[in-house]
Structure formats: structure tokens, C-alpha cells
Design a protein around this motif. Structure first.
Motif, PDB file in Angstrom:
ATOM      1  N   PRO A   1       0.774  -1.245   0.000  1.00  0.00           N
ATOM      2  CA  PRO A   1       0.000   0.000   0.000  1.00  0.00           C
ATOM      3  C   PRO A   1       0.805   1.295   0.000  1.00  0.00           C
ATOM      4  N   LEU A   2       1.645   1.526   1.002  1.00  0.00           N
ATOM      5  CA  LEU A   2       2.317   2.822   1.095  1.00  0.00           C
ATOM      6  C   LEU A   2       3.238   3.066  -0.096  1.00  0.00           C
TER       7      LEU A   2
ATOM      8  N   ALA B   1       4.483   5.655  -5.322  1.00  0.00           N
ATOM      9  CA  ALA B   1       4.966   5.582  -6.702  1.00  0.00           C
ATOM     10  C   ALA B   1       3.907   6.055  -7.685  1.00  0.00           C
ATOM     11  N   TRP B   2       2.672   5.643  -7.459  1.00  0.00           N
ATOM     12  CA  TRP B   2       1.560   6.019  -8.350  1.00  0.00           C
ATOM     13  C   TRP B   2       1.378   7.532  -8.361  1.00  0.00           C
ATOM     14  N   GLU B   3       1.319   8.136  -7.179  1.00  0.00           N
ATOM     15  CA  GLU B   3       1.075   9.579  -7.112  1.00  0.00           C
ATOM     16  C   GLU B   3       2.254  10.371  -7.677  1.00  0.00           C
TER      17      GLU B   3
ATOM     18  N   MET C   1      15.550  12.955 -20.183  1.00  0.00           N
ATOM     19  CA  MET C   1      14.457  12.303 -19.472  1.00  0.00           C
ATOM     20  C   MET C   1      13.235  13.227 -19.379  1.00  0.00           C
ATOM     21  N   ASP C   2      12.072  12.653 -19.579  1.00  0.00           N
ATOM     22  CA  ASP C   2      10.830  13.403 -19.366  1.00  0.00           C
ATOM     23  C   ASP C   2      10.530  13.536 -17.883  1.00  0.00           C
ATOM     24  N   VAL C   3      10.882  12.493 -17.118  1.00  0.00           N
ATOM     25  CA  VAL C   3      10.601  12.470 -15.677  1.00  0.00           C
ATOM     26  C   VAL C   3      11.788  11.840 -14.963  1.00  0.00           C
ATOM     27  N   VAL C   4      12.163  12.415 -13.829  1.00  0.00           N
ATOM     28  CA  VAL C   4      13.083  11.763 -12.898  1.00  0.00           C
ATOM     29  C   VAL C   4      12.344  11.596 -11.583  1.00  0.00           C
ATOM     30  N   PHE C   5      12.320  10.367 -11.071  1.00  0.00           N
ATOM     31  CA  PHE C   5      11.681  10.077  -9.786  1.00  0.00           C
ATOM     32  C   PHE C   5      12.790   9.907  -8.762  1.00  0.00           C
ATOM     33  N   ASP C   6      12.909  10.905  -7.877  1.00  0.00           N
ATOM     34  CA  ASP C   6      13.967  10.941  -6.871  1.00  0.00           C
ATOM     35  C   ASP C   6      13.478  10.321  -5.572  1.00  0.00           C
TER      36      ASP C   6
END
Length: 311
Positions: free
Chosen positions: A126-127, A132-134, A207-212
Motif C-alpha cells: 500500500p504505502l 509511486a503512483w502519485e 528524461m521526461d521524468v526523474v523520480f527521486d
């Protein structure tokens, strides 16, 4: 009931396994008999008192804000669930958590557990999955064909983010140590950067997105791998909006709350085989302190799960 509680902020030695009263149910609450919960960094950060100015807890406190279990009882206003239902949730972090045999959770924060996985696997999701989704979809609006760099792809959040991004049809690059390269590729990574041998800032481009998921120097270097208009979204340090604007890029920050709608959609993806949980280690409730200590090392591949009961 048995619960792992703290009576004061401090080291993991503050965690006591002791008898605690059953949670009181509000009208819209569901009493869940906990089969499993999991450890997230926010748990030991709260234990150490890092969030006490943000969330003023009353002691003693039960931590653990992931749960998978079975509905034991429902409040009079509950309509979607009944005793015996298998459910999972990321409950409200301002309330007592699930390091216990029972936890009270609002009906609106609960989804039915994915049918094809165990409670232990479901408790790991869940957490990190909501996070990751948001980050990827709600905040960065990742779309098919875009390029995304996900830091720490073998970690709890990263391992789910890689799978979600791949399911969305994005081109996924991630950082991981060489021994974990095959694992993250099996989760859906198209490219893996061994951060021990290479500086991602010299390898990843446009990159279009970087998830830090790391912050600090990693976040600072991440600006340079984004294309114009790209977004740096973080769950650690809030990226500078002014810096983003000056560079012609975008900044995002995520601190999640409960989200049953995401858990419902995630459950469908799990049952379709698009998402698989990644379990790093399993502990019993009596070893909650050891589980948190392991989480603090930062070396877990996937999620650390705690058994609290039986299916």
C-alpha cells in the motif's frame, strides 16, 4: 491484543511488545485482524521524533501504516465491507498503526486484497504503491512512450515504480547496484545504471521524468538529465520551484495519504500479473525492533514485512 508500542521517542530499544486495548471503533471504522504489516522509513523516522512537530502523537504509539488482514467487525455506518473480507490499506498515519493484532481503519481507506497474492505480499504494497503512483502519474503525468529515470529501482518504492512505469508503456531507466541489475530488469527496467561504476548524470539524458527517492546530491544531479519541460518529482527533499523555473523544467513533491482508489486499481494490476511484490525479509511481531533496524540500513531489496497474526 499484542502490539509493538513506543512510550517515548528514541532508538529501536524503545519498542515494547505488550498487551494493548483493542482499538475503539468510530461509526465509519473497520476493525481489521492484522495478518501482516510492513516497515517503511517513515516508521522509524516517527519513532525517532523527526515528525513530532508535524504530527503530534499521543503515547503510547503503535506504528506501522501498511496492513493486510481480515475484517473482524464494522462500525454501524460501514456499507462496503463485512466480517471475513480480506482487505488491505495504507491507514491514516495520524492514528495508531498496524504493528498489532488488530487495527481500526476508516472504510474509505480500505480496498479488497488482491486475490492472487498472500497477505504477506499484500501488506508490502500500500504505502510504496500509492507513493509511486502519485509521483509518476498524479504529479508527473507520465504517459506512454516517455522516458523516466527511477532512482534506487530495487528499493521498496523503486521496485514498484519500475513496474508501474513499464505497465504504463514508458521507457524505464533505473539505478541499482550490479548484483541487482537482473532483478530490476525482470521488473521491467529497459536500462540499468550501476551507480557504483557509473555516474548516472553522465549516462542518462533527455528524461521526461526523474523520480527521486534519495535526495541530496542525487537530486541535485538529476536536474541535468531532464529535457526542457521535464519534471523532477521527489519523495525526500522538496525540489526548488525557483530552480526548476530558471532551468525551464518542473518540480514536484509527494507526501501521500490514504488512497483506496489507487489500491483498488493496483489490486487489479496485481491480479493481471502486471505488478509483483518484492519481499526483502520477514519478521514476527516480537522482532519489530530488528525489522526497523534492518530498514534503517537502507540495504533492503524490496519490502520488510512483519507477521502479526494468522490468515
Amino acid at each position: 491484543m499484542k502490539a509493538a508500542r513506543i512510550h517515548a521517542y528514541g532508538a529501536s530499544s524503545e519498542i515494547r511488545i505488550e498487551d494493548a486495548p483493542l482499538p475503539m471503533l468510530n461509526d465509519d471504522d473497520v476493525l481489521i485482524r492484522v495478518v501482516a504489516t510492513s516497515v517503511n522509513p517513515v516508521d522509524w523516522k516517527i519513532r525517532k521524533g523527526y515528525l513530532k512537530a508535524f504530527i503530534p502523537y499521543e503515547m503510547p504509539l503503535i506504528m506501522g501504516w501498511d496492513v493486510s488482514g481480515v475484517v473482524e467487525k464494522t462500525g454501524p455506518a460501514v456499507t462496503r465491507f463485512k466480517p471475513g473480507d480480506a482487505v488491505y490499506s495504507r491507514p491514516d498515519i495520524a492514528r495508531n498503526g498496524a504493528y498489532a493484532e488488530y487495527v481500526a481503519v476508516r472504510e474509505t481507506e480500505i480496498a479488497f486484497k488482491p486475490a492472487t497474492i498472500s497477505h504477506v505480499e499484500a501488506a508490502s504494497l500500500p504505502l510504496v504503491s500509492i507513493t509511486a503512483w502519485e509521483a509518476l502519474f498524479t504529479t508527473a503525468n507520465l504517459t506512454p512512450g516517455q522516458r523516466v529515470l527511477i532512482h534506487a529501482g530495487a528499493g521498496g518504492v523503486g521496485s514498484i515504480a519500475v513496474q508501474l512505469a513499464r505497465a504504463k508503456g514508458a521507457h524505464v531507466t533505473t539505478t541499482a547496484s550490479a548484483p541487482k541489475s537482473a532483478l530490476v530488469r525482470s521488473l521491467g527496467a529497459d536500462e540499468v545504471i550501476d551507480y557504483h561504476a557509473q555516474d548516472f548524470a553522465n549516462v542518462a539524458k533527455d528524461m521526461d521524468v526523474v523520480f527521486d527517492t534519495i535526495g541530496g546530491e542525487v537530486q541535485e544531479k538529476s536536474w541535468g538529465v531532464l529535457k526542457p519541460g521535464g519534471m523532477l518529482v521527489s519523495i525526500t527533499d522538496r525540489p526548488s520551484e525557483d530552480r526548476a523555473k530558471a532551468m525551464g523544467k518542473r518540480a514536484g513533491y509527494v507526501f501521500i495519504g490514504p488512497n483506496a482508489a489507487i489500491l483498488k486499481d493496483l489490486g487489479q494490476m496485481v491480479d493481471l500479473g502486471q505488478i509483483r511484490p518484492l519481499i526483502a525479509a520477514e519478521f514476527g511481531l516480537n522482532d519489530t525492533a530488528k525489522a526497523q533496524d534492518f530498514s534503517e540500513t537502507g540495504r533492503a531489496t524490496g519490502k520488510i514485512v512483519i507477521y502479526a497474526g494468522h490468515p
